[in-house]
Design a protein around this motif. Structure first.
Motif, PDB file in Angstrom:
ATOM      1  N   TRP A   1      -0.421  12.226 -10.361  1.00  0.00           N
ATOM      2  CA  TRP A   1      -1.064  10.789 -10.543  1.00  0.00           C
ATOM      3  C   TRP A   1      -0.062   9.539 -10.063  1.00  0.00           C
ATOM      4  O   TRP A   1      -0.680   8.534  -9.394  1.00  0.00           O
ATOM      5  CB  TRP A   1      -1.417  10.414 -12.092  1.00  0.00           C
ATOM      6  N   ASN A   2       1.155   9.547 -10.523  1.00  0.00           N
ATOM      7  CA  ASN A   2       2.187   8.528  -9.918  1.00  0.00           C
ATOM      8  C   ASN A   2       2.272   8.731  -8.510  1.00  0.00           C
ATOM      9  O   ASN A   2       2.365   7.625  -7.693  1.00  0.00           O
ATOM     10  CB  ASN A   2       3.598   8.678 -10.804  1.00  0.00           C
ATOM     11  N   LEU A   3       2.380   9.803  -7.957  1.00  0.00           N
ATOM     12  CA  LEU A   3       2.475   9.990  -6.496  1.00  0.00           C
ATOM     13  C   LEU A   3       1.332   9.465  -5.759  1.00  0.00           C
ATOM     14  O   LEU A   3       1.429   8.536  -4.834  1.00  0.00           O
ATOM     15  CB  LEU A   3       2.530  11.453  -6.153  1.00  0.00           C
ATOM     16  N   LEU A   4       0.174   9.816  -6.238  1.00  0.00           N
ATOM     17  CA  LEU A   4      -1.161   9.274  -5.736  1.00  0.00           C
ATOM     18  C   LEU A   4      -1.239   7.628  -5.749  1.00  0.00           C
ATOM     19  O   LEU A   4      -1.424   6.960  -4.683  1.00  0.00           O
ATOM     20  CB  LEU A   4      -2.126   9.689  -6.411  1.00  0.00           C
TER      21      LEU A   4
ATOM     22  N   LEU B   1       6.619  -0.567 -16.709  1.00  0.00           N
ATOM     23  CA  LEU B   1       6.558  -0.011 -17.902  1.00  0.00           C
ATOM     24  C   LEU B   1       5.658   1.301 -18.016  1.00  0.00           C
ATOM     25  O   LEU B   1       5.807   1.917 -19.180  1.00  0.00           O
ATOM     26  CB  LEU B   1       5.747  -1.077 -18.831  1.00  0.00           C
ATOM     27  N   ALA B   2       4.791   1.347 -17.109  1.00  0.00           N
ATOM     28  CA  ALA B   2       3.964   2.476 -17.090  1.00  0.00           C
ATOM     29  C   ALA B   2       4.682   3.921 -16.988  1.00  0.00           C
ATOM     30  O   ALA B   2       4.473   4.668 -17.976  1.00  0.00           O
ATOM     31  CB  ALA B   2       2.906   2.514 -16.002  1.00  0.00           C
ATOM     32  N   PRO B   3       5.650   4.048 -16.165  1.00  0.00           N
ATOM     33  CA  PRO B   3       6.389   5.387 -16.216  1.00  0.00           C
ATOM     34  C   PRO B   3       6.901   5.878 -17.598  1.00  0.00           C
ATOM     35  O   PRO B   3       6.767   6.710 -17.969  1.00  0.00           O
ATOM     36  CB  PRO B   3       7.355   5.326 -15.124  1.00  0.00           C
TER      37      PRO B   3
ATOM     38  N   GLN C   1      -0.360  -4.151 -24.077  1.00  0.00           N
ATOM     39  CA  GLN C   1      -1.056  -4.217 -22.990  1.00  0.00           C
ATOM     40  C   GLN C   1      -1.127  -3.028 -22.126  1.00  0.00           C
ATOM     41  O   GLN C   1      -1.962  -2.445 -21.934  1.00  0.00           O
ATOM     42  CB  GLN C   1      -0.669  -5.529 -22.199  1.00  0.00           C
ATOM     43  N   ASN C   2       0.068  -2.272 -22.258  1.00  0.00           N
ATOM     44  CA  ASN C   2       0.305  -0.999 -21.228  1.00  0.00           C
ATOM     45  C   ASN C   2      -0.459   0.126 -21.953  1.00  0.00           C
ATOM     46  O   ASN C   2      -0.725   0.771 -21.587  1.00  0.00           O
ATOM     47  CB  ASN C   2       1.643  -0.952 -21.135  1.00  0.00           C
ATOM     48  N   GLU C   3      -0.212  -0.072 -23.500  1.00  0.00           N
ATOM     49  CA  GLU C   3      -0.755   1.303 -24.017  1.00  0.00           C
ATOM     50  C   GLU C   3      -2.097   1.021 -24.281  1.00  0.00           C
ATOM     51  O   GLU C   3      -2.852   2.123 -24.086  1.00  0.00           O
ATOM     52  CB  GLU C   3      -0.189   0.976 -25.733  1.00  0.00           C
ATOM     53  N   ALA C   4      -2.918  -0.287 -24.215  1.00  0.00           N
ATOM     54  CA  ALA C   4      -4.212  -0.292 -24.116  1.00  0.00           C
ATOM     55  C   ALA C   4      -4.787   0.234 -22.779  1.00  0.00           C
ATOM     56  O   ALA C   4      -5.906   0.586 -22.765  1.00  0.00           O
ATOM     57  CB  ALA C   4      -4.717  -1.829 -24.324  1.00  0.00           C
ATOM     58  N   SER C   5      -3.921  -0.117 -21.763  1.00  0.00           N
ATOM     59  CA  SER C   5      -4.389   0.379 -20.605  1.00  0.00           C
ATOM     60  C   SER C   5      -4.493   1.967 -20.437  1.00  0.00           C
ATOM     61  O   SER C   5      -5.359   2.686 -20.129  1.00  0.00           O
ATOM     62  CB  SER C   5      -3.603   0.008 -19.411  1.00  0.00           C
ATOM     63  N   PHE C   6      -3.464   2.445 -21.046  1.00  0.00           N
ATOM     64  CA  PHE C   6      -3.237   4.026 -21.310  1.00  0.00           C
ATOM     65  C   PHE C   6      -4.691   4.476 -21.988  1.00  0.00           C
ATOM     66  O   PHE C   6      -5.217   5.327 -21.655  1.00  0.00           O
ATOM     67  CB  PHE C   6      -2.003   4.698 -21.641  1.00  0.00           C
ATOM     68  N   ALA C   7      -4.832   3.940 -23.221  1.00  0.00           N
ATOM     69  CA  ALA C   7      -5.949   4.208 -24.066  1.00  0.00           C
ATOM     70  C   ALA C   7      -7.341   4.207 -23.365  1.00  0.00           C
ATOM     71  O   ALA C   7      -8.078   4.880 -23.406  1.00  0.00           O
ATOM     72  CB  ALA C   7      -5.950   3.359 -25.234  1.00  0.00           C
ATOM     73  N   ARG C   8      -7.770   3.003 -22.399  1.00  0.00           N
ATOM     74  CA  ARG C   8      -8.723   3.052 -21.949  1.00  0.00           C
ATOM     75  C   ARG C   8      -8.904   3.743 -20.633  1.00  0.00           C
ATOM     76  O   ARG C   8      -9.855   4.437 -20.263  1.00  0.00           O
ATOM     77  CB  ARG C   8      -8.991   1.469 -21.411  1.00  0.00           C
ATOM     78  N   ARG C   9      -7.799   3.874 -19.775  1.00  0.00           N
ATOM     79  CA  ARG C   9      -8.116   4.589 -18.449  1.00  0.00           C
ATOM     80  C   ARG C   9      -7.185   5.887 -18.437  1.00  0.00           C
ATOM     81  O   ARG C   9      -7.425   6.770 -17.299  1.00  0.00           O
ATOM     82  CB  ARG C   9      -7.587   3.684 -17.353  1.00  0.00           C
ATOM     83  N   GLY C  10      -6.407   6.347 -19.329  1.00  0.00           N
ATOM     84  CA  GLY C  10      -5.686   7.361 -19.251  1.00  0.00           C
ATOM     85  C   GLY C  10      -4.821   7.456 -18.013  1.00  0.00           C
ATOM     86  O   GLY C  10      -3.892   6.738 -17.591  1.00  0.00           O
ATOM     87  N   VAL C  11      -4.691   8.841 -17.336  1.00  0.00           N
ATOM     88  CA  VAL C  11      -3.765   8.863 -16.238  1.00  0.00           C
ATOM     89  C   VAL C  11      -4.186   7.882 -15.256  1.00  0.00           C
ATOM     90  O   VAL C  11      -3.423   7.831 -14.122  1.00  0.00           O
ATOM     91  CB  VAL C  11      -3.668  10.337 -15.937  1.00  0.00           C
ATOM     92  N   LEU C  12      -5.235   7.491 -15.186  1.00  0.00           N
ATOM     93  CA  LEU C  12      -5.778   6.548 -13.917  1.00  0.00           C
ATOM     94  C   LEU C  12      -4.724   5.169 -14.044  1.00  0.00           C
ATOM     95  O   LEU C  12      -4.618   4.467 -13.044  1.00  0.00           O
ATOM     96  CB  LEU C  12      -7.132   6.183 -13.945  1.00  0.00           C
TER      97      LEU C  12
END
Length: 311
Positions: free
Chosen positions: A138-141, A120-122, A95-106
């Protein structure tokens, strides 16, 4: 509840720092309610909201930075460890890989607002090869938005939160029993879902890398299916030669239009228990294809010393 509010009134900033730091590291401690209390406390302490905001943001950044570094150095081993202690270990990476694939750094901006994604994101960003400065910015934001939103909600609804705390204090032990019952019901449902998936996983034949290679040499008409998610700025790195990619987030019948109709499919991923590969195999079988699962995924293939393509 009185003890909690008294402790927070005396050591508010220390409480915020520890709660956020431990929560983002992975300890089962609720950090968002602490930020809500910080917003409530800000109503009677001028300037406290900004202090709590800075402390919470920096604490989250520190904890997330440690996980990013662990993901960069240890790769998917750290993800596997996190998923083993997760309530949903079979799907958390997928699920987290899919989120990175769809949204990237967002993904890093919304991570702390999505249960299960925050921890899991970091490390996943580190494992997928995100640039360090991209992660830090992006993580700071994302940390700032999360901390600011929680403190602002606490400040705006301080009267209502105070009323809830007083009501819980009056309920006493009954409130603890109700909260415990709700938590047990949630855990039971998630464990039931996990057991269902494990039964589905056992329905597929799983081949080791050497067995799959021997089958390829003997039969020839084999097509490997890579079901890992990826983002443009975080490529997969390597794949099994000739493998086709299958996006689990966009499964359609026409996806297989140009695939060899008689080929036997072998799905693989890079996730605990071959979860993504099994889900892809289930869908492919529903499309009438002959399919098996590569045990251990791409990592087992590389550990066996078999050839991979660089992407």
């Amino acid at each position: 509840m009185d003890l909690l509010t008294e402790l927070f009134a005396r050591h508010g900033l220390v409480t915020v720092a520890l709660a956020v730091l431990l929560g983002q590291i992975g300890a089962p401690l609720p950090s968002t309610p602490v930020l809500l209390l910080a917003g409530v406390e800000a109503g009677s302490r001028p300037g406290f909201a900004w202090q709590a905001f800075v402390v919470a943001t920096l604490s989250a950044q520190l904890a997330n930075g440690l996980w990013f570094w662990a993901g960069r150095r240890l790769g998917r081993r750290v993800l596997a460890t996190l998923c083993r202690i997760s309530i949903s270990p079979d799907s958390c990476v997928r699920q987290n890989e899919a989120s990175f694939a769809r949204r990237g750094v967002l993904t890093l901006v919304i991570a702390k607002f999505v249960p299960g994604l925050s921890i899991l994101a970091p490390p996943l960003a580190g494992t997928l090869g995100m640039r360090t400065w991209h992660f830090m910015v992006w993580n700071l934001l994302g940390s700032a938005l999360w901390a600011g939103a929680a403190i602002a909600v606490g400040r705006i609804f301080h009267a209502q939160i105070d009323a809830v705390l007083q009501a819980l204090a009056q309920l006493g032990s009954a409130a603890v029993v109700l909260a415990g019952a709700a938590l047990l019901a949630y855990l039971a449902w998630r464990l039931w879902r996990r057991a269902q998936f494990n039964r589905e996983l056992k329905r597929f034949e799983r081949l080791g890398p050497v067995e799959a290679m021997a089958l390829l040499d003997a039969q020839g008409d084999i097509l490997f299916v890579d079901v890992r998610a990826f983002a443009p700025d975080m490529p997969l790195g390597h794949r099994i030669p000739g493998a086709r990619h299958l996006d689990l987030g966009a499964l359609r019948e026409d996806t297989l239009a140009d695939w060899p109709p008689s080929a036997e499919l072998i799905t693989y991923c890079a996730c605990p228990n071959d979860a993504s590969a099994a889900r892809a195999a289930l869908w492919l079988r529903q499309q009438g294809r002959s399919v098996r699962v590569l045990r251990g995924g791409i990592d087992a293939w590389k550990q066996a010393g078999l050839h991979v393509e660089t992407l």
